[in-house]
Write a protein that holds these residues in place. Structure first.
Motif, mmCIF file in Angstrom:
data_model
loop_
_atom_site.group_PDB
_atom_site.id
_atom_site.type_symbol
_atom_site.label_atom_id
_atom_site.label_comp_id
_atom_site.label_asym_id
_atom_site.label_seq_id
_atom_site.Cartn_x
_atom_site.Cartn_y
_atom_site.Cartn_z
ATOM 1 N N PHE A 137 0.838 -1.192 0.000
ATOM 2 C CA PHE A 137 0.000 0.000 0.000
ATOM 3 C C PHE A 137 0.876 1.246 0.000
ATOM 4 O O PHE A 137 1.833 1.331 0.760
ATOM 5 C CB PHE A 137 -0.910 0.019 1.235
ATOM 6 C CG PHE A 137 -1.907 -1.093 1.230
ATOM 7 C CD1 PHE A 137 -3.142 -0.928 0.645
ATOM 8 C CD2 PHE A 137 -1.599 -2.313 1.806
ATOM 9 C CE1 PHE A 137 -4.062 -1.963 0.625
ATOM 10 C CE2 PHE A 137 -2.510 -3.348 1.799
ATOM 11 C CZ PHE A 137 -3.746 -3.176 1.209
ATOM 12 N N ALA A 138 0.540 2.196 -0.853
ATOM 13 C CA ALA A 138 1.214 3.498 -0.894
ATOM 14 C C ALA A 138 0.177 4.536 -0.470
ATOM 15 O O ALA A 138 -0.670 4.935 -1.266
ATOM 16 C CB ALA A 138 1.746 3.779 -2.297
ATOM 17 N N THR A 139 0.237 4.953 0.794
ATOM 18 C CA THR A 139 -0.784 5.844 1.336
ATOM 19 C C THR A 139 -0.234 7.181 1.813
ATOM 20 O O THR A 139 -1.008 8.081 2.101
ATOM 21 C CB THR A 139 -1.524 5.163 2.505
ATOM 22 O OG1 THR A 139 -0.564 4.783 3.489
ATOM 23 C CG2 THR A 139 -2.288 3.935 2.025
ATOM 24 N N SER A 147 5.446 7.620 -0.124
ATOM 25 C CA SER A 147 5.295 6.265 -0.673
ATOM 26 C C SER A 147 4.559 6.288 -2.012
ATOM 27 O O SER A 147 4.848 5.491 -2.898
ATOM 28 C CB SER A 147 4.597 5.330 0.313
ATOM 29 O OG SER A 147 3.271 5.742 0.568
ATOM 30 N N ARG A 148 3.616 7.229 -2.191
ATOM 31 C CA ARG A 148 2.935 7.361 -3.490
ATOM 32 C C ARG A 148 3.907 7.873 -4.539
ATOM 33 O O ARG A 148 3.901 7.426 -5.685
ATOM 34 C CB ARG A 148 1.720 8.278 -3.373
ATOM 35 C CG ARG A 148 0.581 7.653 -2.606
ATOM 36 C CD ARG A 148 -0.693 8.471 -2.703
ATOM 37 N NE ARG A 148 -0.535 9.862 -2.316
ATOM 38 C CZ ARG A 148 -0.729 10.353 -1.101
ATOM 39 N NH1 ARG A 148 -1.089 9.538 -0.127
ATOM 40 N NH2 ARG A 148 -0.580 11.631 -0.853
ATOM 41 N N PHE A 149 4.755 8.858 -4.178
ATOM 42 C CA PHE A 149 5.732 9.388 -5.134
ATOM 43 C C PHE A 149 6.762 8.321 -5.495
ATOM 44 O O PHE A 149 7.063 8.112 -6.662
ATOM 45 C CB PHE A 149 6.436 10.617 -4.555
ATOM 46 C CG PHE A 149 7.588 11.080 -5.402
ATOM 47 C CD1 PHE A 149 7.351 11.724 -6.606
ATOM 48 C CD2 PHE A 149 8.890 10.849 -5.010
ATOM 49 C CE1 PHE A 149 8.408 12.130 -7.405
ATOM 50 C CE2 PHE A 149 9.951 11.250 -5.799
ATOM 51 C CZ PHE A 149 9.711 11.897 -7.002
ATOM 52 N N GLY A 162 1.391 -6.434 -6.301
ATOM 53 C CA GLY A 162 0.733 -5.221 -6.752
ATOM 54 C C GLY A 162 1.044 -4.064 -5.821
ATOM 55 O O GLY A 162 1.545 -4.258 -4.717
ATOM 56 N N LEU A 163 0.737 -2.859 -6.291
ATOM 57 C CA LEU A 163 0.901 -1.650 -5.490
ATOM 58 C C LEU A 163 -0.418 -0.900 -5.524
ATOM 59 O O LEU A 163 -0.875 -0.483 -6.585
ATOM 60 C CB LEU A 163 2.031 -0.775 -6.042
ATOM 61 C CG LEU A 163 2.260 0.539 -5.293
ATOM 62 C CD1 LEU A 163 2.737 0.274 -3.863
ATOM 63 C CD2 LEU A 163 3.277 1.397 -6.034
ATOM 64 N N TRP A 164 -1.042 -0.747 -4.368
ATOM 65 C CA TRP A 164 -2.313 -0.045 -4.214
ATOM 66 C C TRP A 164 -1.981 1.386 -3.843
ATOM 67 O O TRP A 164 -1.379 1.633 -2.802
ATOM 68 C CB TRP A 164 -3.089 -0.730 -3.097
ATOM 69 C CG TRP A 164 -4.543 -0.437 -3.023
ATOM 70 C CD1 TRP A 164 -5.143 0.405 -2.159
ATOM 71 C CD2 TRP A 164 -5.575 -1.013 -3.813
ATOM 72 N NE1 TRP A 164 -6.493 0.394 -2.360
ATOM 73 C CE2 TRP A 164 -6.793 -0.465 -3.361
ATOM 74 C CE3 TRP A 164 -5.589 -1.928 -4.859
ATOM 75 C CZ2 TRP A 164 -8.006 -0.816 -3.927
ATOM 76 C CZ3 TRP A 164 -6.800 -2.266 -5.409
ATOM 77 C CH2 TRP A 164 -7.998 -1.722 -4.955
ATOM 78 N N ILE A 165 -2.352 2.351 -4.689
ATOM 79 C CA ILE A 165 -2.012 3.760 -4.488
ATOM 80 C C ILE A 165 -3.285 4.514 -4.112
ATOM 81 O O ILE A 165 -4.200 4.629 -4.924
ATOM 82 C CB ILE A 165 -1.373 4.351 -5.756
ATOM 83 C CG1 ILE A 165 -0.189 3.493 -6.200
ATOM 84 C CG2 ILE A 165 -0.944 5.795 -5.516
ATOM 85 C CD1 ILE A 165 0.276 3.781 -7.604
ATOM 86 N N ARG A 173 -10.073 7.601 -7.950
ATOM 87 C CA ARG A 173 -9.744 7.838 -6.553
ATOM 88 C C ARG A 173 -8.537 7.033 -6.110
ATOM 89 O O ARG A 173 -7.871 7.384 -5.173
ATOM 90 C CB ARG A 173 -10.926 7.495 -5.650
ATOM 91 C CG ARG A 173 -12.103 8.422 -5.816
ATOM 92 C CD ARG A 173 -11.754 9.841 -5.367
ATOM 93 N NE ARG A 173 -12.848 10.765 -5.565
ATOM 94 C CZ ARG A 173 -12.986 11.550 -6.628
ATOM 95 N NH1 ARG A 173 -12.112 11.515 -7.598
ATOM 96 N NH2 ARG A 173 -14.000 12.375 -6.733
ATOM 97 N N LEU A 174 -8.283 5.909 -6.761
ATOM 98 C CA LEU A 174 -7.140 5.088 -6.411
ATOM 99 C C LEU A 174 -6.671 4.312 -7.627
ATOM 100 O O LEU A 174 -7.371 4.218 -8.625
ATOM 101 C CB LEU A 174 -7.475 4.132 -5.269
ATOM 102 C CG LEU A 174 -8.690 3.244 -5.432
ATOM 103 C CD1 LEU A 174 -8.350 1.842 -4.984
ATOM 104 C CD2 LEU A 174 -9.804 3.794 -4.573
ATOM 105 N N CYS A 175 -5.451 3.816 -7.544
ATOM 106 C CA CYS A 175 -4.851 3.039 -8.632
ATOM 107 C C CYS A 175 -4.311 1.742 -8.080
ATOM 108 O O CYS A 175 -3.891 1.663 -6.932
ATOM 109 C CB CYS A 175 -3.682 3.792 -9.261
ATOM 110 S SG CYS A 175 -4.161 5.066 -10.387
ATOM 111 N N TRP A 176 -4.285 0.781 -8.936
ATOM 112 C CA TRP A 176 -3.637 -0.480 -8.624
ATOM 113 C C TRP A 176 -2.634 -0.746 -9.731
ATOM 114 O O TRP A 176 -3.003 -0.894 -10.894
ATOM 115 C CB TRP A 176 -4.659 -1.609 -8.537
ATOM 116 C CG TRP A 176 -4.058 -2.920 -8.181
ATOM 117 C CD1 TRP A 176 -3.301 -3.211 -7.078
ATOM 118 C CD2 TRP A 176 -4.124 -4.127 -8.923
ATOM 119 N NE1 TRP A 176 -2.914 -4.523 -7.094
ATOM 120 C CE2 TRP A 176 -3.401 -5.109 -8.213
ATOM 121 C CE3 TRP A 176 -4.724 -4.477 -10.125
ATOM 122 C CZ2 TRP A 176 -3.269 -6.408 -8.670
ATOM 123 C CZ3 TRP A 176 -4.587 -5.774 -10.568
ATOM 124 C CH2 TRP A 176 -3.873 -6.734 -9.847
#
Length: 114
Positions: free
Chosen positions: A20-22, A26-28, A44-47, A93-96
Motif C-alpha cells: 500500500f502506498a498511502t 510512498s505514493r511518489f 501489486g501496489l495499491w495507491i 480515486r485510487l490506482c492499482w
C-alpha cells in the motif's frame, strides 16, 4: 503494510502480496528503483489516494487499473513504459499497479469491482 487484492466480480485473487502506498512519499516513490524480479506475478501496489500514475525512474513496464471510490474499474492502461506519465482521470480515486500483462486477467470488463 501488506495485503491482497480480490476481484469481487470474478471471485478470484489478483494479488496475494499487495503493498500500500498511502503517504505522500510512498505514493511518489511507488516502484522507482524496484527490479522486475521483485515485482512479479501475484504482486501489486495499491495507491490511495491517486489521480494519476508516473513511471519515472522505473526499470520495467507495468499495467495500471484506475478505480473510482466504489473500487470499480473505470480505466485500464496496459504495458505502461518506464519514464512517462499516465493520463489523469477525474473520477479516479485510487490506482492499482501490477506486473505487465496482469490487467488482462484482473479486469476483463469495466464493471469489475476490486
Amino acid at each position: 503494510m501488506m495485503g491482497y487484492a480480490f476481484n469481487q466480480t470474478r471471485r478470484a485473487f489478483l494479488a496475494t502480496r499487495l503493498r500500500f502506498a498511502t503517504t505522500h512519499w510512498s505514493r511518489f516513490a511507488g516502484l522507482m528503483g524496484v527490479s522486475a524480479q521483485r515485482f512479479s506475478s501475484g504482486q501489486g501496489l495499491w495507491i490511495l489516494p491517486s489521480r494519476g500514475v508516473h513511471t519515472l525512474a522505473m526499470r520495467f513496464p507495468i499495467d495500471v487499473l484506475y478505480l473510482d471510490k466504489a473500487k470499480m474499474v473505470i480505466h485500464m492502461e496496459q504495458t505502461c513504459s518506464p519514464g512517462g506519465l499516465r493520463p489523469l482521470k477525474c473520477r479516479q480515486r485510487l490506482c492499482w499497479s501490477c506486473p505487465r500483462k496482469s490487467c488482462k486477467t484482473a479486469a476483463r470488463r469495466w464493471a469489475t469491482r476490486l
